[in-house]
Design a protein around this motif. Structure first.
Motif, short mmCIF file in Angstrom:
data_model
loop_
_atom_site.label_atom_id
_atom_site.label_comp_id
_atom_site.label_asym_id
_atom_site.label_seq_id
_atom_site.Cartn_x
_atom_site.Cartn_y
_atom_site.Cartn_z
N THR A 194 0.82 -1.22 0.00
CA THR A 194 0.00 0.00 0.00
C THR A 194 0.85 1.27 0.00
N GLN A 195 2.15 1.12 0.29
CA GLN A 195 3.01 2.30 0.32
C GLN A 195 4.01 2.33 -0.84
N SER A 196 3.65 1.64 -1.91
CA SER A 196 4.51 1.64 -3.09
C SER A 196 4.24 2.83 -4.00
N GLY A 197 3.13 3.53 -3.78
CA GLY A 197 2.77 4.68 -4.61
C GLY A 197 2.08 5.74 -3.78
N THR A 198 1.04 6.36 -4.33
CA THR A 198 0.30 7.40 -3.61
C THR A 198 -0.27 6.82 -2.33
N GLN A 199 0.12 7.36 -1.20
CA GLN A 199 -0.14 6.67 0.07
C GLN A 199 -0.43 7.61 1.23
N TRP A 200 -1.21 7.11 2.16
CA TRP A 200 -1.26 7.67 3.51
C TRP A 200 -0.38 6.79 4.39
N ASP A 201 0.59 7.37 5.07
CA ASP A 201 1.29 6.65 6.14
C ASP A 201 0.34 6.59 7.33
N GLY A 202 -0.04 5.38 7.72
CA GLY A 202 -0.90 5.24 8.89
C GLY A 202 -0.10 5.32 10.18
N PHE A 203 -0.79 5.34 11.30
CA PHE A 203 -0.12 5.48 12.60
C PHE A 203 0.64 4.23 13.01
N ARG A 204 0.43 3.11 12.32
CA ARG A 204 1.20 1.90 12.59
C ARG A 204 2.51 1.86 11.80
N HIS A 205 2.71 2.87 10.96
CA HIS A 205 3.85 2.83 10.03
C HIS A 205 5.17 3.23 10.68
N PHE A 206 5.16 4.22 11.57
CA PHE A 206 6.42 4.79 12.06
C PHE A 206 6.26 5.18 13.52
N TRP A 227 2.02 13.31 17.23
CA TRP A 227 0.89 14.21 17.04
C TRP A 227 -0.33 13.54 16.43
N GLY A 228 -0.17 12.36 15.85
CA GLY A 228 -1.31 11.69 15.23
C GLY A 228 -1.85 12.45 14.03
N MET A 229 -0.96 12.83 13.12
CA MET A 229 -1.36 13.57 11.92
C MET A 229 -1.12 12.71 10.69
N PRO A 230 -2.16 12.33 9.95
CA PRO A 230 -1.97 11.53 8.73
C PRO A 230 -0.96 12.19 7.79
N LEU A 231 -0.08 11.36 7.22
CA LEU A 231 1.03 11.84 6.39
C LEU A 231 0.95 11.20 5.01
N GLY A 232 0.74 12.02 3.99
CA GLY A 232 0.63 11.52 2.62
C GLY A 232 1.91 11.71 1.84
N GLU A 233 2.22 10.74 0.99
CA GLU A 233 3.42 10.79 0.16
C GLU A 233 3.10 10.35 -1.27
N MET A 234 3.90 10.85 -2.19
CA MET A 234 3.81 10.51 -3.62
C MET A 234 2.42 10.78 -4.21
N LEU A 235 1.80 11.88 -3.80
CA LEU A 235 0.59 12.32 -4.45
C LEU A 235 0.96 12.99 -5.77
N ASP A 236 0.13 12.83 -6.78
CA ASP A 236 0.36 13.49 -8.05
C ASP A 236 -0.23 14.90 -7.96
N LEU A 237 0.64 15.88 -7.76
CA LEU A 237 0.20 17.27 -7.57
C LEU A 237 0.43 18.13 -8.81
N GLU A 238 0.75 17.49 -9.95
CA GLU A 238 1.04 18.26 -11.16
C GLU A 238 -0.20 18.99 -11.69
N LYS A 239 -1.28 18.27 -11.88
CA LYS A 239 -2.49 18.91 -12.39
C LYS A 239 -3.07 19.86 -11.36
N LEU A 240 -2.96 19.50 -10.09
CA LEU A 240 -3.46 20.37 -9.03
C LEU A 240 -2.74 21.71 -9.04
N ALA A 241 -1.41 21.67 -9.18
CA ALA A 241 -0.63 22.91 -9.22
C ALA A 241 -1.02 23.74 -10.43
#
Length: 366
Positions: A127-139, A318-332
């Motif tokens: 689930t963390q090979s691409g666009t992902q939320w790091d859950g609280f069990r991750h780190f 802090w318990g803050m969801p952390l997202g990585e590798m989102l595709d932000l090109e079109k959003l920008a």
């Protein structure tokens, strides 16, 4: 004497709240609908928790700052929808084709139920090979080996395993609210700041502040006179996807397979991201973002040059969801065309009991 001081302090806070129309979070568990929360330096000490832990939403809380996404705030965020345009932020499941940090390659099979009549999908994936939320069990908070709100490794695997900090808690609550994009990569191009997103490059608070200023946004929290509201969801574009698209398949694989995770003292994996400086920590905490996310594999500059990681603070403390590798090109591109950097954002994490993390399944709506 301590109780008298505490009572006097609470009474003073009540008077200030009455005069300012605020509702200050004072008693644990905090009320998510409060309008004023403690700064990082004002966090209360919590018995049994590591220093700077903000385990403030109750003993059995496993959604952390998603508590800030109250019906009132979600309804207010919906006012950002004006034209109705939808901008998804999800990479294809097979991108990157060779994931970083030694993660498994996505595999897809078609299962035939009845030839020319019915078919199924079979996915094999991390689930963390691409666009992902790091859950609280991750780190975990590394010095104490503790995940968010006192969760331990034995809660995740082994004979006593349970569902503490499982990703399904996020799915049951839901994620929706106001998003803000800081297009640091676009700002860097404009200002002639050259860096390689596939190399260590720490983005400082001052650089983000200037980026926001260039966009017409004051990135300070509203409590300090800025434009960030409690419960906003932060997105930072560092340019990883832009650079990925410019590389050949061979160069992409070579970069992803660089030796060393950064957790073992070897720094083969190197990426641009947020600096671990104290001003960044203060800002991320005091803005009371509900979630934070970026387009790079690690969100923070990797590997850290400090004796701590932002991951430890964001996820475990802090318990803050952390997202990585989102595709932000079109959003920008959309934000820049509209000169609008705030938008409505929603995400549907996987409802997987005992799950560690999830694909984001997210979209911005203008």
């Amino acid at each position: 004497m301590a109780d008298q001081k505490s009572n006097a302090s609470q009474r003073l806070t009540q008077i200030k709240d009455f005069l300012t129309m605020n509702k200050t979070a004072t008693t644990i568990p905090w009320d998510p609908d409060s309008t004023k929360f403690p700064t990082r330096k004002e966090l209360p000490d919590i018995p049994g928790a590591p220093p700077e832990a903000a385990w403030v939403w109750g003993d059995n809380d496993y959604i952390g700052r998603l508590n800030l996404l109250t019906p009132t705030r979600v309804a207010a965020a919906a006012k950002e929808i004006k034209s109705g345009e939808i901008v998804p932020v999800n990479l294809p499941l097979d991108v990157p084709n060779q994931p970083a940090f030694g993660r498994e390659i996505f595999k897809h099979e078609i299962k035939v139920l009845a030839e020319n009549v019915a078919y199924d999908d079979l996915y094999t994936m991390n689930t963390q090979s691409g666009t992902q939320w790091d859950g609280f069990r991750h780190f975990a908070h590394i010095p104490t080996g503790t995940f968010y709100n006192g969760t331990k490794g034995s809660d995740i695997l082994g004979p006593a395993a349970n569902q503490k900090c499982s990703i399904h808690h996020w799915a049951e609550h839901g994620i929706a609210g106001r998003g803000i994009l800081l297009d640091y990569r676009g700002y860097a191009h404009k200002k002639g700041i050259n860096y390689d997103p596939y190399d260590y490059y720490p983005i400082s608070w001052e650089e983000l502040y200037q980026c926001g200023k260039d966009q017409g946004v004051d990135i300070r929290p509203a409590a300090q006179g800025g434009d960030i509201k409690i419960g906003d969801m932060l997105f930072i574009r560092s340019g990883w996807k832009e650079t990925y698209d410019s590389k050949s398949p061979e160069d992409r694989a070579k970069a992803a397979l660089r030796h060393g995770s950064g957790l073992d003292g070897e720094d083969g994996q190197r990426y641009a991201g947020l600096s671990q400086e104290q001003k960044i920590l203060d800002w991320l905490h005091d803005s009371y973002f509900a979630t934070v996310a970026g387009d790079a594999p690690a969100f923070e500059a990797w590997p850290t040059h400090e004796n701590y990681h932002l991951h430890e603070y964001i996820l475990a403390l802090w318990g803050m969801p952390l997202g990585e590798m989102l595709d932000l090109e079109k959003l920008a591109k959309t934000c820049r065309e509209k000169n609008r950097w705030f938008f409505f954002f929603s995400s549907s994490p996987a409802n997987c009991p005992a799950g560690v993390s999830s694909h984001v399944n997210g979209q911005a709506v203008f």
